[in-house]
Design a protein around this motif. Structure first.
Motif, PDB file in Angstrom:
ATOM      1  N   ASP A  21      -7.413   0.754   1.653  1.00 21.70           N
ATOM      2  CA  ASP A  21      -8.384   0.091   2.526  1.00 21.70           C
ATOM      3  C   ASP A  21      -8.209  -1.424   2.566  1.00 21.70           C
ATOM      4  O   ASP A  21      -8.256  -2.029   3.648  1.00 21.70           O
ATOM      5  CB  ASP A  21      -9.806   0.434   2.086  1.00 21.70           C
ATOM      6  CG  ASP A  21     -10.182   1.876   2.409  1.00 21.70           C
ATOM      7  OD1 ASP A  21      -9.496   2.486   3.250  1.00 21.70           O
ATOM      8  OD2 ASP A  21     -11.148   2.388   1.824  1.00 21.70           O
ATOM      9  N   PHE A  22      -8.051  -2.059   1.407  1.00 15.90           N
ATOM     10  CA  PHE A  22      -7.975  -3.522   1.394  1.00 15.90           C
ATOM     11  C   PHE A  22      -6.697  -3.999   2.073  1.00 15.90           C
ATOM     12  O   PHE A  22      -6.704  -4.965   2.839  1.00 15.90           O
ATOM     13  CB  PHE A  22      -8.060  -4.056  -0.035  1.00 15.90           C
ATOM     14  CG  PHE A  22      -8.483  -5.503  -0.104  1.00 15.90           C
ATOM     15  CD1 PHE A  22      -9.784  -5.871   0.168  1.00 15.90           C
ATOM     16  CD2 PHE A  22      -7.573  -6.493  -0.427  1.00 15.90           C
ATOM     17  CE1 PHE A  22     -10.189  -7.203   0.113  1.00 15.90           C
ATOM     18  CE2 PHE A  22      -7.959  -7.827  -0.487  1.00 15.90           C
ATOM     19  CZ  PHE A  22      -9.270  -8.182  -0.206  1.00 15.90           C
ATOM     20  N   ALA A  23      -5.590  -3.317   1.814  1.00 15.56           N
ATOM     21  CA  ALA A  23      -4.329  -3.665   2.476  1.00 15.56           C
ATOM     22  C   ALA A  23      -4.443  -3.444   3.985  1.00 15.56           C
ATOM     23  O   ALA A  23      -3.915  -4.233   4.782  1.00 15.56           O
ATOM     24  CB  ALA A  23      -3.185  -2.838   1.894  1.00 15.56           C
ATOM     25  N   THR A  24      -5.152  -2.385   4.388  1.00 15.91           N
ATOM     26  CA  THR A  24      -5.353  -2.116   5.811  1.00 15.91           C
ATOM     27  C   THR A  24      -6.126  -3.250   6.466  1.00 15.91           C
ATOM     28  O   THR A  24      -5.777  -3.713   7.556  1.00 15.91           O
ATOM     29  CB  THR A  24      -6.110  -0.787   6.006  1.00 15.91           C
ATOM     30  OG1 THR A  24      -5.315   0.281   5.476  1.00 15.91           O
ATOM     31  CG2 THR A  24      -6.390  -0.530   7.480  1.00 15.91           C
ATOM     32  N   TYR A  25      -7.198  -3.712   5.803  1.00 14.84           N
ATOM     33  CA  TYR A  25      -7.986  -4.810   6.361  1.00 14.84           C
ATOM     34  C   TYR A  25      -7.139  -6.072   6.539  1.00 14.84           C
ATOM     35  O   TYR A  25      -7.193  -6.736   7.580  1.00 14.84           O
ATOM     36  CB  TYR A  25      -9.179  -5.126   5.460  1.00 14.84           C
ATOM     37  CG  TYR A  25      -9.820  -6.447   5.805  1.00 14.84           C
ATOM     38  CD1 TYR A  25     -10.530  -6.611   6.995  1.00 14.84           C
ATOM     39  CD2 TYR A  25      -9.678  -7.545   4.971  1.00 14.84           C
ATOM     40  CE1 TYR A  25     -11.089  -7.827   7.333  1.00 14.84           C
ATOM     41  CE2 TYR A  25     -10.235  -8.770   5.304  1.00 14.84           C
ATOM     42  CZ  TYR A  25     -10.942  -8.907   6.487  1.00 14.84           C
ATOM     43  OH  TYR A  25     -11.478 -10.114   6.823  1.00 14.84           O
ATOM     44  N   LEU A  26      -6.328  -6.398   5.539  1.00 15.84           N
ATOM     45  CA  LEU A  26      -5.497  -7.599   5.623  1.00 15.84           C
ATOM     46  C   LEU A  26      -4.345  -7.437   6.610  1.00 15.84           C
ATOM     47  O   LEU A  26      -3.759  -8.425   7.047  1.00 15.84           O
ATOM     48  CB  LEU A  26      -4.940  -7.955   4.245  1.00 15.84           C
ATOM     49  CG  LEU A  26      -5.960  -8.401   3.190  1.00 15.84           C
ATOM     50  CD1 LEU A  26      -5.270  -8.599   1.852  1.00 15.84           C
ATOM     51  CD2 LEU A  26      -6.679  -9.675   3.614  1.00 15.84           C
ATOM     52  N   GLY A  27      -4.008  -6.194   6.960  1.00 13.19           N
ATOM     53  CA  GLY A  27      -2.907  -5.949   7.888  1.00 13.19           C
ATOM     54  C   GLY A  27      -1.551  -6.271   7.309  1.00 13.19           C
ATOM     55  O   GLY A  27      -0.592  -6.533   8.051  1.00 13.19           O
ATOM     56  N   VAL A  28      -1.453  -6.232   5.984  1.00 14.39           N
ATOM     57  CA  VAL A  28      -0.225  -6.712   5.350  1.00 14.39           C
ATOM     58  C   VAL A  28       0.931  -5.719   5.424  1.00 14.39           C
ATOM     59  O   VAL A  28       2.092  -6.115   5.269  1.00 14.39           O
ATOM     60  CB  VAL A  28      -0.481  -7.093   3.874  1.00 14.39           C
ATOM     61  CG1 VAL A  28      -1.420  -8.277   3.783  1.00 14.39           C
ATOM     62  CG2 VAL A  28      -1.054  -5.916   3.081  1.00 14.39           C
ATOM     63  N   ASN A  29       0.638  -4.430   5.629  1.00 11.50           N
ATOM     64  CA  ASN A  29       1.706  -3.442   5.593  1.00 11.50           C
ATOM     65  C   ASN A  29       2.075  -2.891   6.962  1.00 11.50           C
ATOM     66  O   ASN A  29       2.831  -1.933   7.081  1.00 11.50           O
ATOM     67  CB  ASN A  29       1.345  -2.293   4.650  1.00 11.50           C
ATOM     68  CG  ASN A  29       1.249  -2.728   3.191  1.00 11.50           C
ATOM     69  OD1 ASN A  29       0.575  -2.092   2.409  1.00 11.50           O
ATOM     70  ND2 ASN A  29       1.893  -3.819   2.823  1.00 11.50           N
ATOM     71  N   ALA A  30       1.521  -3.499   8.028  1.00  7.71           N
ATOM     72  CA  ALA A  30       1.853  -3.048   9.381  1.00  7.71           C
ATOM     73  C   ALA A  30       3.339  -3.225   9.664  1.00  7.71           C
ATOM     74  O   ALA A  30       3.961  -2.423  10.351  1.00  7.71           O
ATOM     75  CB  ALA A  30       1.017  -3.801  10.408  1.00  7.71           C
ATOM     76  N   ASP A  31       3.924  -4.313   9.152  1.00 11.21           N
ATOM     77  CA  ASP A  31       5.357  -4.591   9.277  1.00 11.21           C
ATOM     78  C   ASP A  31       5.816  -5.079   7.914  1.00 11.21           C
ATOM     79  O   ASP A  31       5.668  -6.248   7.576  1.00 11.21           O
ATOM     80  CB  ASP A  31       5.594  -5.655  10.350  1.00 11.21           C
ATOM     81  CG  ASP A  31       7.076  -5.943  10.586  1.00 11.21           C
ATOM     82  OD1 ASP A  31       7.896  -5.637   9.691  1.00 11.21           O
ATOM     83  OD2 ASP A  31       7.413  -6.485  11.651  1.00 11.21           O
ATOM     84  N   GLY A  70       0.819  -1.206   0.000  1.00 14.87           N
ATOM     85  CA  GLY A  70       0.000   0.000   0.000  1.00 14.87           C
ATOM     86  C   GLY A  70       0.852   1.255   0.000  1.00 14.87           C
ATOM     87  O   GLY A  70       1.635   1.475   0.917  1.00 14.87           O
ATOM     88  N   SER A  71       0.697   2.080  -1.028  1.00 17.72           N
ATOM     89  CA  SER A  71       1.485   3.323  -1.084  1.00 17.72           C
ATOM     90  C   SER A  71       0.656   4.467  -1.647  1.00 17.72           C
ATOM     91  O   SER A  71       1.214   5.451  -2.119  1.00 17.72           O
ATOM     92  CB  SER A  71       2.738   3.118  -1.951  1.00 17.72           C
ATOM     93  OG  SER A  71       2.389   2.795  -3.286  1.00 17.72           O
ATOM     94  N   GLY A  72      -0.674   4.337  -1.608  1.00 10.98           N
ATOM     95  CA  GLY A  72      -1.535   5.374  -2.147  1.00 10.98           C
ATOM     96  C   GLY A  72      -2.157   6.228  -1.067  1.00 10.98           C
ATOM     97  O   GLY A  72      -1.874   6.082   0.123  1.00 10.98           O
ATOM     98  N   THR A  73      -3.042   7.135  -1.494  1.00 13.61           N
ATOM     99  CA  THR A  73      -3.759   7.976  -0.540  1.00 13.61           C
ATOM    100  C   THR A  73      -4.695   7.124   0.313  1.00 13.61           C
ATOM    101  O   THR A  73      -4.862   7.343   1.505  1.00 13.61           O
ATOM    102  CB  THR A  73      -4.571   9.045  -1.296  1.00 13.61           C
ATOM    103  OG1 THR A  73      -3.686   9.788  -2.134  1.00 13.61           O
ATOM    104  CG2 THR A  73      -5.259   9.988  -0.337  1.00 13.61           C
TER     105      THR A  73
END
Length: 292
Positions: free
Chosen positions: A95-105, A89-92
């Motif tokens: 949402d979908f990446a946030t739900y999956l929690g993939v970019n937290a770490d 996720g690198s956009g404004t």
């Protein structure tokens, strides 16, 4: 050596991802992974399909916001590219990446990608276009397209909220007819959303019981109500509280929907302007594998 193709949008978000490309190369190289880059173009990216077939990778990556994820998913479905997809996720809005929690770490997520762990998720299909997270209509449906790109890159999500607040006096209720797996509903509303995940417009946990792999989509619509009730529902959404069981909120789970109105209503598909109502929306179960 494993190969991955990275589909990246150089202008999404704050247009800063292109400055992270060397970090991406080093991070994957350290893990013994070869990354082949595909830079998106505004005028269309159909060439991505034969590009991927020529490279013959083990998986795909996408770097950008929800619109970029929407684009690669549609290319994958049209090109029958059944490969696992990693979302950076690198956009404004992500949402979908946030739900999956993939970019937290991110380092941990890259390890997940390298390991090949993935899960299959549903998609929605409307008028020949697939969506991974949300289809909506009514007030605020196309605000993202009315926000100046320079302001959006400077202010991020705040630009959407400011535009929405400025448009509040223009919001009007409209009649909505819904058919969901044979059941019929009618209401006056100013907005409806059909969602695959519970994260919408950067608001988390908007409804209970939403799952990305249950073979169904979830419709939410706020019926006509007093301003204090509307403000209360909005406050819950912003606070991350589910509103699916609130009075004046319709929540329906179904495999297919038919939505129409007696007036002209435009739609939005994953942040991109969609067709005018009426809409026929279908669930495509477990259509895409996502590294997570």
């Amino acid at each position: 050596m494993k190969k991955l193709v990275l589909f990246y949008n150089p202008v999404s978000g704050h247009a800063a991802f292109k400055n992270k490309l060397d970090w991406m190369v080093e991070a994957f190289q350290r893990r013994g992974i070869l990354v082949v880059f595909y830079r998106t173009r505004k005028e269309g990216n159909e060439a991505f399909i034969p590009f991927v077939r020529e490279v013959n990778p083990d998986g795909l990556l996408v770097a950008g916001g929800d619109g970029t994820v929407h684009e690669i998913v549609n290319l994958m479905m049209r090109g029958h590219l059944d490969l696992p997809l990693g979302i950076i996720g690198s956009g404004t809005s992500n949402d979908f990446a946030t739900y999956l929690g993939v970019n937290a770490d991110l380092e941990a997520y890259l390890d997940t990608i390298v390991s090949g762990r993935s899960r299959r998720v549903d998609l929605g299909l409307v008028d020949g276009t697939y969506f991974i997270n949300v289809a909506s209509g009514g007030a605020m449906a196309c605000i993202a397209h009315e926000v100046n790109v320079r302001i959006k890159n400077s202010l991020g999500k705040m630009a959407y909220y400011l535009k929405g607040i400025g448009d509040l006096p223009k919001f009007r209720y409209f009649p909505l007819k819904i058919e969901a797996d044979g059941a019929h509903y009618e209401l006056e509303t100013f907005l409806f959303v059909i969602i695959n995940s519970p994260v919408v417009g950067s608001m988390k946990n908007v409804a209970r019981g939403v799952a990305v792999d249950d073979g169904k989509l979830d419709l939410l619509s706020i019926g006509k109500c007093s301003i204090p009730k509307l403000m209360s529902i909005t406050a819950d959404l912003i606070a991350g509280k589910p509103v699916s069981e609130r009075e004046n909120v319709l929540h329906v789970q179904a495999k297919s929907f038919h939505i129409e109105s007696g007036i002209s209503v435009e739609s939005d598909i994953d942040g991109e302007c969609g067709p005018m109502l009426p809409l026929r929306i279908e669930t495509v179960p477990r259509a895409v594998a996502i590294y997570c």
